[in-house]
Design an enzyme around this catalytic site. Structure first.
Site, PDB file in Angstrom:
ATOM      1  N   ASP A  27       7.446  -5.211   2.689  1.00 35.00           N
ATOM      2  CA  ASP A  27       6.068  -6.019   2.979  1.00 35.00           C
ATOM      3  C   ASP A  27       6.037  -7.370   2.581  1.00 35.00           C
ATOM      4  OD1 ASP A  27       3.386  -6.013   3.707  1.00 35.00           O
ATOM      5  OD2 ASP A  27       2.698  -5.366   1.774  1.00 35.00           O
ATOM      6  N   GLY A  30       4.544 -11.300   6.967  1.00 39.47           N
ATOM      7  CA  GLY A  30       3.395 -12.087   7.627  1.00 39.47           C
ATOM      8  C   GLY A  30       3.339 -13.482   6.918  1.00 39.47           C
ATOM      9  N   TRP A  32       4.998 -14.706   4.267  1.00 38.95           N
ATOM     10  CA  TRP A  32       6.247 -15.450   4.334  1.00 38.95           C
ATOM     11  C   TRP A  32       6.313 -16.498   5.512  1.00 38.95           C
ATOM     12  CZ3 TRP A  32      10.432 -16.543   7.132  1.00 38.95           C
ATOM     13  CH2 TRP A  32      11.807 -17.116   6.564  1.00 38.95           C
ATOM     14  N   THR A  73       2.103   4.318  10.587  1.00 42.88           N
ATOM     15  CA  THR A  73       1.107   5.102  11.638  1.00 42.88           C
ATOM     16  C   THR A  73      -0.042   4.180  11.776  1.00 42.88           C
ATOM     17  OG1 THR A  73       0.498   6.749  10.157  1.00 42.88           O
ATOM     18  CG2 THR A  73       1.770   7.416  11.713  1.00 42.88           C
ATOM     19  N   ASN A  75       0.093   0.753  11.662  1.00 42.31           N
ATOM     20  CA  ASN A  75       0.545  -0.675  11.929  1.00 42.31           C
ATOM     21  C   ASN A  75       0.138  -0.609  13.506  1.00 42.31           C
ATOM     22  OD1 ASN A  75       3.317  -0.845   9.779  1.00 42.31           O
ATOM     23  ND2 ASN A  75       1.274  -1.756   9.278  1.00 42.31           N
ATOM     24  N   SER A 200      -0.101   2.512   0.524  1.00 38.10           N
ATOM     25  CA  SER A 200      -0.212   2.365   1.959  1.00 38.10           C
ATOM     26  C   SER A 200       0.347   3.565   2.711  1.00 38.10           C
ATOM     27  CB  SER A 200       0.363   0.992   2.535  1.00 38.10           C
ATOM     28  OG  SER A 200      -0.128  -0.242   1.756  1.00 38.10           O
TER      29      SER A 200
HETATM   30  C1  IPE Z   1       3.029  -1.203   4.741  1.00 29.90           C
HETATM   31  O1  IPE Z   1       2.965  -2.451   4.809  1.00 29.90           O
HETATM   32  C2  IPE Z   1       3.764  -0.673   5.767  1.00 29.90           C
HETATM   33  C3  IPE Z   1       4.897  -1.166   6.100  1.00 29.90           C
HETATM   34  C4  IPE Z   1       5.652  -1.982   5.199  1.00 29.90           C
HETATM   35  C5  IPE Z   1       5.836  -0.957   7.240  1.00 29.90           C
HETATM   36  P1  IPE Z   1       1.204  -2.851   5.378  1.00 29.90           P
HETATM   37  O2  IPE Z   1       1.276  -4.546   5.337  1.00 29.90           O
HETATM   38  O3  IPE Z   1       1.124  -2.247   6.773  1.00 29.90           O
HETATM   39  O4  IPE Z   1       0.112  -2.433   4.393  1.00 29.90           O
HETATM   40  P2  IPE Z   1      -1.141  -2.836   4.067  1.00 29.90           P
HETATM   41  O5  IPE Z   1      -2.043  -2.999   5.268  1.00 29.90           O
HETATM   42  O6  IPE Z   1      -1.133  -4.119   3.418  1.00 29.90           O
HETATM   43  O7  IPE Z   1      -1.853  -1.839   3.047  1.00 29.90           O
HETATM   44  C1  IPE Z   2       5.804  -5.985   6.526  1.00 26.64           C
HETATM   45  O1  IPE Z   2       5.028  -7.425   6.507  1.00 26.64           O
HETATM   46  C2  IPE Z   2       6.219  -5.631   7.917  1.00 26.64           C
HETATM   47  C3  IPE Z   2       5.131  -4.314   8.435  1.00 26.64           C
HETATM   48  C4  IPE Z   2       4.275  -3.846   8.132  1.00 26.64           C
HETATM   49  C5  IPE Z   2       5.777  -3.937   9.915  1.00 26.64           C
HETATM   50  P1  IPE Z   2       3.636  -7.612   7.146  1.00 26.64           P
HETATM   51  O2  IPE Z   2       3.744  -7.880   8.405  1.00 26.64           O
HETATM   52  O3  IPE Z   2       2.580  -6.609   6.409  1.00 26.64           O
HETATM   53  O4  IPE Z   2       3.517  -8.876   6.240  1.00 26.64           O
HETATM   54  P2  IPE Z   2       1.924  -9.283   5.506  1.00 26.64           P
HETATM   55  O5  IPE Z   2       1.732  -8.066   4.529  1.00 26.64           O
HETATM   56  O6  IPE Z   2       0.855  -9.467   6.430  1.00 26.64           O
HETATM   57  O7  IPE Z   2       2.335 -10.498   4.853  1.00 26.64           O
HETATM   58 MG    MG Z   3       1.785  -6.307   4.943  1.00 24.25          MG
END
Ligand code: IPE
Ligand code: IPE
Ligand code: MG
Length: 246
Positions: A27, A30, A32, A73, A75, A200
């Site tokens: 996680d 985004g 980063w 699920t 995402n 999550s």
């Molecule tokens: C958890 O991260 C899922 C993955 C890393 C694939 P999310 O970014 O989806 O989780 P939330 O929304 O912050 O709980």
């Molecule tokens: C994890 O990074 C990747 C997935 C959930 C697929 P994020 O995309 O959730 O990154 P943040 O949490 O928005 O920084």
């Molecule tokens: Mg995230």
């Protein structure tokens, strides 16, 4: 291919008490990217190196199973462009890395729903990676993809019903046998970087007695040194499983 970045394993790690099964929530991609003025998808791309390095590190220290959270699920709620990118990215990552992982003895498996939302080509490449690596024994890399802990339990319950199991025969064991990978041990350690201190919907059943380690590193910056630090933290914990210390 040999380990591209061999790093000495800290002497402070007790090699006889390495967690057998570690879960990693990948996680923070985004955030980063945003910090660097990049688009979110560039953060996902940068996460590939972190995954590969963590996998080599786990392999070197003797972890038997590494489950990584790649797509939940939930995402699907993201903008269509990002979802599309993640589908294609995970597929291309597999195609780029499967031979190398195969050579070092990694068995690749998947946990998650193979539903219609996952493009057929992606499913076909998942199958191919699984088939290619199915006899490998050094470590299992379980990719949680289109994965939800609740969905996994729902799917297990559906299978109980399909198998005609009567209510008085439903036990923790009969449920556990119907999870996506009943052959894998429960998680010893779950690591979530990126500063979020929540689960999550990751592996709800299998983490009942896992140790949890959280830190602030954003996933693209994650390296095996962080994994080793988490293992050390794990080894300092007292696991009681509801009992008392002997
Ligand atoms: C958890 O991260 C899922 C993955 C890393 C694939 P999310 O970014 O989806 O989780 P939330 O929304 O912050 O709980
Ligand atoms: C994890 O990074 C990747 C997935 C959930 C697929 P994020 O995309 O959730 O990154 P943040 O949490 O928005 O920084
Ligand atoms: Mg995230």
């Amino acid at each position: 291919m040999p380990d591209p970045r061999p790093v000495p394993i800290p002497a402070s790690i007790d090699r006889k008490r390495v967690p057998a099964h570690i879960g990693l929530v990948m996680d923070g991609n985004g955030r980063w990217a945003t910090q660097r003025g990049l688009v979110r998808t560039e953060g996902h791309a940068a996460g590939e190196e972190a995954l590969v390095d963590a996998a080599y590190g786990a392999l070197a220290v003797g972890v038997k199973c590494l489950t990584v959270y790649a797509f939940s699920t939930e995402n699907w709620r993201r903008p269509l462009d990002e979802v599309r990118y993640l589908m294609g990215f995970n597929e291309s990552l597999l195609m780029r890395r499967r031979d190398e992982l195969n050579e070092v003895g990694v068995r690749i498996v998947f946990s998650g729903r193979r539903d219609r939302r996952v493009p057929r080509r992606v499913l076909a490449n998942m199958e191919a990676a699984q088939e290619l690596t199915k006899n490998n024994k050094v470590m299992t890399l379980n990719m949680a993809f289109n994965y939800g802990g609740r969905a996994e339990i729902v799917d297990a319950v559906k299978r109980l019903v399909e198998d005609g199991i009567p209510a008085d025969k439903i036990t923790e064991k009969t449920i556990a046998q119907r999870l996506y990978h009943p052959e894998l041990p429960d998680l010893d350690l779950v690591i979530r970087p990126s500063g979020e201190t929540r689960i999550s919907n990751f592996l709800l059943w299998e983490i009942a007695y896992s140790e949890l380690v959280f830190n602030d590193i954003l996933w693209p910056d994650y390296r095996r040194e962080h994994l080793y630090a988490a293992i050390e933290e794990y080894q300092g914990r007292q696991r009681r499983f509801g009992g008392v210390d002997s």
